[in-house]
Write an enzyme that holds these catalytic residues in place. Structure first.
Site, PDB file in Angstrom:
ATOM      1  N   LYS A  50       0.833  -1.216   0.000  1.00 41.41           N
ATOM      2  CA  LYS A  50       0.000   0.000   0.000  1.00 41.41           C
ATOM      3  C   LYS A  50       0.867   1.265   0.000  1.00 41.41           C
ATOM      4  O   LYS A  50       0.620   2.192  -0.776  1.00 41.41           O
ATOM      5  CB  LYS A  50      -0.926   0.003   1.219  1.00 41.41           C
ATOM      6  CG  LYS A  50      -1.993  -1.058   1.167  1.00 41.41           C
ATOM      7  CD  LYS A  50      -2.777  -1.102   2.475  1.00 41.41           C
ATOM      8  CE  LYS A  50      -3.776  -2.238   2.489  1.00 41.41           C
ATOM      9  NZ  LYS A  50      -4.520  -2.300   3.769  1.00 41.41           N
ATOM     10  N   ALA A  69      -0.760   0.578   6.244  1.00 41.97           N
ATOM     11  CA  ALA A  69      -1.108  -0.321   7.349  1.00 41.97           C
ATOM     12  C   ALA A  69      -2.053  -1.414   6.868  1.00 41.97           C
ATOM     13  O   ALA A  69      -2.838  -1.202   5.942  1.00 41.97           O
ATOM     14  CB  ALA A  69      -1.756   0.463   8.489  1.00 41.97           C
ATOM     15  N   ASP A  70      -1.964  -2.559   7.524  1.00 41.69           N
ATOM     16  CA  ASP A  70      -2.902  -3.644   7.249  1.00 41.69           C
ATOM     17  C   ASP A  70      -3.091  -4.446   8.534  1.00 41.69           C
ATOM     18  O   ASP A  70      -2.139  -4.660   9.284  1.00 41.69           O
ATOM     19  CB  ASP A  70      -2.394  -4.565   6.139  1.00 41.69           C
ATOM     20  CG  ASP A  70      -3.504  -5.455   5.623  1.00 41.69           C
ATOM     21  OD1 ASP A  70      -4.308  -4.965   4.808  1.00 41.69           O
ATOM     22  OD2 ASP A  70      -3.587  -6.616   6.046  1.00 41.69           O
ATOM     23  N   THR A  71      -4.333  -4.859   8.782  1.00 44.19           N
ATOM     24  CA  THR A  71      -4.672  -5.588  10.004  1.00 44.19           C
ATOM     25  C   THR A  71      -5.378  -6.895   9.658  1.00 44.19           C
ATOM     26  O   THR A  71      -6.246  -6.914   8.787  1.00 44.19           O
ATOM     27  CB  THR A  71      -5.592  -4.733  10.903  1.00 44.19           C
ATOM     28  OG1 THR A  71      -4.935  -3.512  11.216  1.00 44.19           O
ATOM     29  CG2 THR A  71      -5.942  -5.462  12.197  1.00 44.19           C
ATOM     30  N   GLY A 106       0.380  -4.639  10.464  1.00 45.07           N
ATOM     31  CA  GLY A 106       1.659  -4.328   9.854  1.00 45.07           C
ATOM     32  C   GLY A 106       1.690  -2.866   9.460  1.00 45.07           C
ATOM     33  O   GLY A 106       0.674  -2.304   9.042  1.00 45.07           O
TER      34      GLY A 106
END
EC number: 3.6.1.9
Length: 192
Positions: A50, A69-71, A106
Site C-alpha cells: 500500500k 497499514a494492514d490488520t 503491519g
C-alpha cells in the site's frame, strides 16, 4: 514533514489525529494478494504494498512519510479478514467467542528525507480473549452492520468491545493502528 495515510479507514485516521499528526489521506488502490505465510509477514507485506503504491503516484520532491497499514485477525493458523457476508461474520464470531485470538497490524513507512528515500516496516501483535457470547448477541451485532467491514468481523471500539475478557498488547493495534509503536518508530527514524 508531510504525512500521508495510505488508507481509507476512518478508524486509522482517528487514531493518527489522536496521535497529533497532521496528515493527508491517500488510499492505495491495490489488490491485496497474500504471498507470505506467517501472520506478521502477511500484514507487513500488505502494508508495504500500500505504501509503495501511493509513493508511485506522489509528485513530492522531499520530506514526506507515507504510512501504510494492514490488520488481520489470526486464529489457530487461519487468517480472518473482512467477512464476505453476514453468514461469514456469524461463523467467525462463533469461532472466536470464549477463546483467544491474535490481531496483527503491519506498518510500512515509506519516506524521503534530505534526498534519501527509505522504507521501514514492522508489525505489532495483540492477544484478545472474548467471553462466551450467545447467538442472540452475535445476531444483533451483525444486524447493526458494524462487523461487515472489519477483520475478524468485529470492532473492539464499537458494539463488540463489551465481550472482551482481556487484551494482552496494544489496544489501538486491535482498532487498526498501534499508535504507541508507530509514534516510537517515527521518533527513532527522526520523522517527527
Amino acid at each position: 514533514m508531510k504525512y500521508i495515510l495510505a488508507s481509507a479507514s476512518p478508524r486509522r485516521a482517528e487514531l493518527l489525529t489522536e496521535m497529533g499528526l497532521d496528515f493527508t489521506i491517500m488510499p492505495a488502490d491495490t489488490e491485496e494478494t497474500i504471498t507470505a505465510e506467517k501472520p506478521g509477514e502477511i500484514v507487513t507485506c500488505l502494508a508495504k504494498e500500500k505504501a509503495l503504491k501511493v509513493n508511485e503516484s506522489l509528485v513530492l520532491a522531499d520530506n514526506y512519510c507515507i504510512i501504510g497499514a494492514d490488520t488481520i485477525v489470526y486464529y489457530e493458523g487461519e487468517v480472518l479478514g473482512k467477512p464476505e457476508d453476514k453468514d461469514d461474520a456469524t461463523s467467525m464470531l462463533l469461532m472466536l467467542q470464549n477463546r483467544t485470538h491474535q490481531v496483527y497490524t503491519g506498518i510500512a513507512l515509506c519516506y524521503k528525507k534530505n534526498g534519501q528515500e527509505k522504507l521501514l516496516t514492522f508489525f505489532e501483535k495483540t492477544d484478545v480473549t472474548f467471553y462466551p457470547v450467545d447467538r442472540f448477541d452475535i445476531k444483533a451485532y451483525i444486524e447493526s452492520g458494524d462487523p461487515l467491514d472489519k477483520a475478524g468481523s468485529y470492532g473492539i471500539q464499537s458494539g463488540f468491545g463489551k465481550h472482551v475478557r482481556s487484551i494482552k498488547g496494544e489496544y489501538t493495534n486491535v482498532v487498526g493502528l498501534p499508535i504507541g509503536r508507530l509514534y516510537n518508530e517515527l521518533l527513532k527514524a527522526k520523522l517527527l
